[in-house]
Design a protein around this motif. Sequence first.
Motif, short mmCIF file in Angstrom:
data_model
loop_
_atom_site.label_atom_id
_atom_site.label_comp_id
_atom_site.label_asym_id
_atom_site.label_seq_id
_atom_site.Cartn_x
_atom_site.Cartn_y
_atom_site.Cartn_z
N MET A 238 -5.83 17.59 -22.04
CA MET A 238 -4.87 16.39 -21.41
C MET A 238 -5.42 16.20 -19.97
N ILE A 239 -4.51 17.32 -19.38
CA ILE A 239 -4.65 17.25 -17.81
C ILE A 239 -6.04 17.21 -17.77
N ARG A 240 -6.56 17.93 -18.04
CA ARG A 240 -7.82 17.80 -16.94
C ARG A 240 -8.11 15.92 -17.26
N HIS A 241 -8.31 15.95 -18.75
CA HIS A 241 -7.98 13.93 -19.10
C HIS A 241 -7.58 13.07 -17.88
N VAL A 242 -6.90 13.55 -17.68
CA VAL A 242 -5.99 13.13 -16.63
C VAL A 242 -6.47 12.96 -14.81
N LEU A 243 -6.99 14.55 -14.81
CA LEU A 243 -7.74 14.15 -13.27
C LEU A 243 -8.68 14.26 -13.20
N GLU A 244 -9.54 13.84 -14.52
CA GLU A 244 -10.96 13.49 -14.42
C GLU A 244 -10.63 12.13 -14.34
N GLY A 245 -10.17 11.59 -14.99
CA GLY A 245 -9.75 9.64 -15.33
C GLY A 245 -9.79 9.77 -13.65
N ILE B 199 1.26 -0.92 0.05
CA ILE B 199 -0.04 -0.18 0.31
C ILE B 199 0.78 1.51 0.39
N ALA B 200 1.87 1.27 0.56
CA ALA B 200 2.87 2.18 0.70
C ALA B 200 3.76 2.61 -0.60
N ILE B 201 3.88 1.36 -1.38
CA ILE B 201 4.27 1.87 -2.76
C ILE B 201 3.78 2.40 -3.33
N ILE B 202 2.44 1.81 -3.12
CA ILE B 202 1.37 2.13 -4.63
C ILE B 202 0.87 3.68 -3.95
N LEU B 203 1.34 4.31 -2.93
CA LEU B 203 0.90 5.26 -2.80
C LEU B 203 1.87 6.58 -2.75
N LEU B 204 2.99 5.91 -2.99
CA LEU B 204 4.28 6.44 -3.09
C LEU B 204 4.38 6.87 -4.64
N ASN B 205 3.83 5.34 -5.70
CA ASN B 205 4.13 5.80 -7.09
C ASN B 205 3.41 6.57 -7.07
N PHE B 206 1.49 6.76 -6.94
CA PHE B 206 0.54 8.14 -6.90
C PHE B 206 1.55 9.54 -6.90
N SER B 207 1.85 9.52 -5.74
CA SER B 207 3.06 10.51 -5.33
C SER B 207 3.62 11.07 -6.62
N GLU B 208 4.54 10.40 -7.01
CA GLU B 208 5.48 10.50 -7.43
C GLU B 208 5.21 10.92 -8.50
N ILE B 209 4.39 10.22 -9.93
CA ILE B 209 3.91 10.36 -10.76
C ILE B 209 3.23 11.59 -10.98
N ARG B 210 2.06 12.14 -9.38
CA ARG B 210 1.20 13.67 -9.67
C ARG B 210 2.46 14.43 -9.52
N HIS C 189 -1.88 5.40 -16.98
CA HIS C 189 -2.33 6.08 -17.55
C HIS C 189 -1.84 7.44 -17.20
N GLU C 190 -1.64 7.55 -16.36
CA GLU C 190 -0.66 9.15 -16.18
C GLU C 190 0.47 8.90 -16.01
N ALA C 191 1.52 8.37 -16.21
CA ALA C 191 1.94 8.48 -16.36
C ALA C 191 2.49 7.96 -18.30
N VAL C 192 1.54 7.78 -18.44
CA VAL C 192 1.88 7.42 -20.55
C VAL C 192 1.39 8.92 -21.00
N HIS C 193 0.30 9.71 -20.07
CA HIS C 193 0.13 11.08 -20.76
C HIS C 193 1.21 12.08 -19.83
N THR C 194 2.19 12.18 -19.32
CA THR C 194 3.06 12.54 -19.24
C THR C 194 4.24 12.52 -20.45
N GLY C 195 4.45 11.32 -20.41
CA GLY C 195 5.31 11.17 -21.46
C GLY C 195 4.30 11.65 -22.75
N GLN C 196 3.35 11.98 -23.19
CA GLN C 196 2.74 12.23 -24.50
C GLN C 196 2.71 14.29 -24.37
N MET C 197 2.81 14.64 -23.10
CA MET C 197 2.91 15.12 -23.00
C MET C 197 4.11 16.52 -23.32
#
Length: 156
Positions: free
Chosen positions: A44-51, A4-15, A132-140
């Motif tokens: 695209m930013i909204r797509h990530v946040l809304e997604g 759980i901590a690793i998943i949260l860290l991953n989400f935090s770092e990606i964002r 999903h968010e990481a892919v859109h970061t690369g796309q951006m």
Amino acid sequence: MNSIAIILLNFSEIRRRSIKLWSGIPDEYLHWKPDESAFTIIEMIRHVLEGEHLFHTIINNRGNLGDYKSPWEDLEYINLKEELNFAESYRAAFLDMIKELEETDLESIRIERKEVGQSKKLGDYLNRIAYHEAVHTGQMLDYLRTAGIKRPVIWD
């Protein structure tokens, strides 16, 4: 560190990296897009946040979206700060949901998306959301390169 901590860290770092990237984009480029069928930068930013909110709803309903109505549906695009402010409470609720999980939930809870023929363990599904968010970061980053905009260094 548990799963759980690793998943949260991953989400935090990606964002964190997404926001670093998004914050480096001049406002006059927010409506730029590489072609007519693409998202604009702000879309695209909204797509990530809304997604993320959409995925959170999918998890809460174990795959069933029902009559989902997006809180972003009638919201006008203004700027990055407004997009992040609007998404803040939804992001907090999503992360709180993850914090409340037990390690065993990652294996025992299944997300059944019958309309797309998808059946995934919750741990797998959470990692797909992060991807999903990481892919859109690369796309951006590619958008910025194509538009000739200086790209912020997100690889710290």
